[in-house]
Design an enzyme around this catalytic site. Structure first.
Site, mmCIF file in Angstrom:
data_model
loop_
_atom_site.group_PDB
_atom_site.id
_atom_site.type_symbol
_atom_site.label_atom_id
_atom_site.label_comp_id
_atom_site.label_asym_id
_atom_site.label_seq_id
_atom_site.Cartn_x
_atom_site.Cartn_y
_atom_site.Cartn_z
ATOM 1 C CE1 TYR A 1 46.157 86.873 -11.463
ATOM 2 C CE2 TYR A 1 45.730 84.125 -11.846
ATOM 3 C CZ TYR A 1 46.413 84.926 -10.715
ATOM 4 O OH TYR A 1 47.047 84.808 -9.520
ATOM 5 C CD GLU B 1 49.214 89.434 -13.217
ATOM 6 O OE1 GLU B 1 49.611 89.021 -13.768
ATOM 7 O OE2 GLU B 1 49.563 88.812 -12.403
ATOM 8 C CG ASP C 1 44.899 105.152 6.356
ATOM 9 O OD1 ASP C 1 43.478 104.974 6.055
ATOM 10 O OD2 ASP C 1 45.501 103.570 7.166
ATOM 11 C CB THR D 1 39.309 100.240 4.830
ATOM 12 O OG1 THR D 1 38.325 101.016 5.107
ATOM 13 C CG2 THR D 1 40.254 99.555 5.523
ATOM 14 C CE LYS E 1 38.850 99.161 9.059
ATOM 15 N NZ LYS E 1 40.500 99.841 9.491
ATOM 16 N NE ARG F 1 37.114 91.585 6.331
ATOM 17 C CZ ARG F 1 36.712 92.253 7.605
ATOM 18 N NH1 ARG F 1 38.181 92.792 8.042
ATOM 19 N NH2 ARG F 1 36.019 93.085 7.807
HETATM 20 C C1 LIG Z 1 41.282 99.710 9.630
HETATM 21 C C2 LIG Z 1 42.521 100.806 9.088
HETATM 22 C C3 LIG Z 1 43.393 100.478 8.018
HETATM 23 C C4 LIG Z 1 43.919 98.588 7.034
HETATM 24 O O1 LIG Z 1 42.658 98.453 6.549
HETATM 25 P P1 LIG Z 1 42.593 96.353 6.403
HETATM 26 O O2 LIG Z 1 41.602 96.309 5.975
HETATM 27 O O3 LIG Z 1 42.295 95.680 7.793
HETATM 28 O O4 LIG Z 1 43.919 96.261 6.083
HETATM 29 C C5 LIG Z 1 43.788 101.342 7.519
HETATM 30 N N1 LIG Z 1 44.543 102.030 8.185
HETATM 31 C C6 LIG Z 1 43.368 102.868 9.240
HETATM 32 C C7 LIG Z 1 43.312 104.649 9.516
HETATM 33 C C8 LIG Z 1 42.583 101.907 9.533
HETATM 34 O O5 LIG Z 1 41.525 102.314 10.713
#
Ligand SMILES: *Cc1c(COP(=O)(O)O)cnc(C)c1O
Length: 430
Positions: A67, A69, A213, A239, A242, A248
């Site tokens: 932990y 936090e 994002d 994220t 990707k 992840r």
């Molecule tokens: C994949 C994605 C997310 C979310 O990612 P998670 O890890 O699945 O919660 C947020 N914004 C965009 C634009 C995405 O393509």
């Protein structure tokens, strides 16, 4: 597990399977099958990738026992000194990678990063302007059942109906009408470059916060194959799994120390408890990999491969939404090739042939989201395996053969064999 399949795994993964086969054969069996699935299929899902053994096994480590936090040197638990070192490494590398002053590496996912970012920048009920999911946005940008659509007043901008491109004049007009507190750019199914500078000018005109994002394109931004959201966006979420090819997880970036303070508070204690330190260590390792020169080559090749795949599909008579791609992903409109072909059928037939994709709505898709008229393809994972432009032409013809044969068993089996050979010639990172 068959020897040939086990050989495709790295040594630590093989040890793990040996351990699990003794302790928990049920989980081991499913994991072994999944290893084979990953090694023997072509991964064309635009949001997926293959991490290195270093990233993978850092996640599967003793760091999960702790932990921690709070933040480095301000923890609510004893025994965190080594975790402080790890989290500082992850934060410093993220800042260097994206050229910004502040990073929070604790969000458990991209959606969680967005929760904290919304909480940092907006009050409940504030107006937010975003692209809806049906046009390529993400559910965490305002879909009704999501937190974003529940606690904020969401307004849409749309793509140009003819070109299917972002229409900055329209977005500026919508911003003028809605007077949003925050504007969101960055998408899940948009194959073109984003002009962050233009978005910032639109936001400034109406006094709005600009949130970018970059979940899908983060690896391209880090590798110099897409323009950076800095210094234009006030807050950047992403994220890490990707195109960025890390574990992840999520990440929040910004330049303004006041925003940084708010972000830290809204991640913890605002929306999360203990950070996943094993994942944060893997983020540090992945960011270290992304800082290497070889990552630039990877990012450039991802884009070159997407262009090659786009051209090859167009030559075979497929229509691509927006007419092509600037990034790692393609949105194929299946209708002009075959009016009866749905995204759901294509996804299923291709999977039987070892090509993994996802059905995806196209702008103004007449079919429902579980059927769709489109297919989303991405080149990050196959680029990680070392596939090049010539292979994209091979893949395009395989895609066309399977969809043309409508799932015919012997064609599917022939392509399945061809896919296996291509996969064995290009193993996953090991
Ligand atoms: C994949 C994605 C997310 C979310 O990612 P998670 O890890 O699945 O919660 C947020 N914004 C965009 C634009 C995405 O393509």
């Amino acid at each position: 597990m068959h020897t040939t399949q086990a050989d495709a795994l790295d040594a630590m993964s093989r040890d793990l399977l040996t351990l699990l086969e003794k302790q928990d054969p049920c989980v081991a069996a499913a994991m072994a099958l999944e290893a084979t699935r990953q090694t023997d299929t072509l991964e064309l899902i635009a949001s997926e990738n293959h991490v290195t053994p270093a990233v993978m096994h850092t996640m599967g480590s003793w760091l999960t026992n702790k932990y921690a936090e709070g933040y480095p040197s301000k923890r609510y638990y004893g025994g965190c000194e080594h975790h402080d070192v790890i989290e500082d490494l992850a934060r410093d590398r993220a800042k260097e990678l994206f050229g910004c002053r502040f990073a929070n590496v604790q969000p458990h996912s991209g959606a969680n990063a967005n929760v904290a970012a919304f909480m940092a920048m907006c009050k409940p009920g504030d107006r937010i302007l975003s692209l809806p999911i049906k046009s390529g946005g993400h559910l965490s940008h305002g879909l009704k059942p999501n937190f974003s659509g529940t606690f904020y007043e969401i307004h849409d901008y749309e793509l140009d109906p003819d070109s299917e491109l972002l229409d900055y004049e329209h977005i500026a007009q919508r911003a003028g009408e809605v007077k949003p507190h925050m504007i969101i750019c960055g998408y899940s199914a948009y194959p073109r470059a984003i002009d962050f500078e233009r978005f910032r000018a639109i936001a400034d005109d109406v006094g709005a916060v600009l949130m970018a994002d970059i979940a899908h394109i983060a690896g391209l931004v880090a590798g110099g194959a897409h323009a950076s959201p800095f210094p234009h966006a006030h807050i950047v979420t992403t994220t890490t799994h990707k195109t960025l090819r890390g574990p992840r997880g999520g990440l929040i970036l910004c330049d303004d120390p006041e925003i940084a303070k708010l972000v830290d508070r809204k991640v913890f204690p605002g929306s999360q408890g203990g950070p996943l330190m094993h994942v944060i260590a893997a983020k540090a390792v992945a960011f270290g990999e992304a800082l290497q020169d070889s990552f630039k080559n990877y990012a450039t090749q991802v884009v070159a491969n997407a262009s090659a795949l786009a051209e090859a599909l167009q030559a075979l008579g497929y229509r691509l939404c927006t007419g092509g791609t600037d990034n790692h992903l393609l949105l194929v409109d299946l209708q002009p090739r075959d009016a009866d072909l749905t995204g759901a059928d294509a996804e299923q037939w291709l999977e039987a042939a070892g090509i993994i994709t996802n059905k995806n709505g196209i702008p103004n898709d007449p079919r429902p989201p579980m059927v769709t008229s489109g297919l989303r393809l991405g080149t990050a994972a196959i680029t990680t395996r070392g596939l090049l432009e010539d292979d994209m032409r091979t893949i395009a013809s395989m895609l066309d053969r399977v969809m043309g044969a409508q799932g015919d068993a012997s064609t599917t089996e022939e392509v399945r064999q061809q896919v296996r050979e291509l996969c064995h010639a290009h193993p996953m990172p090991h």
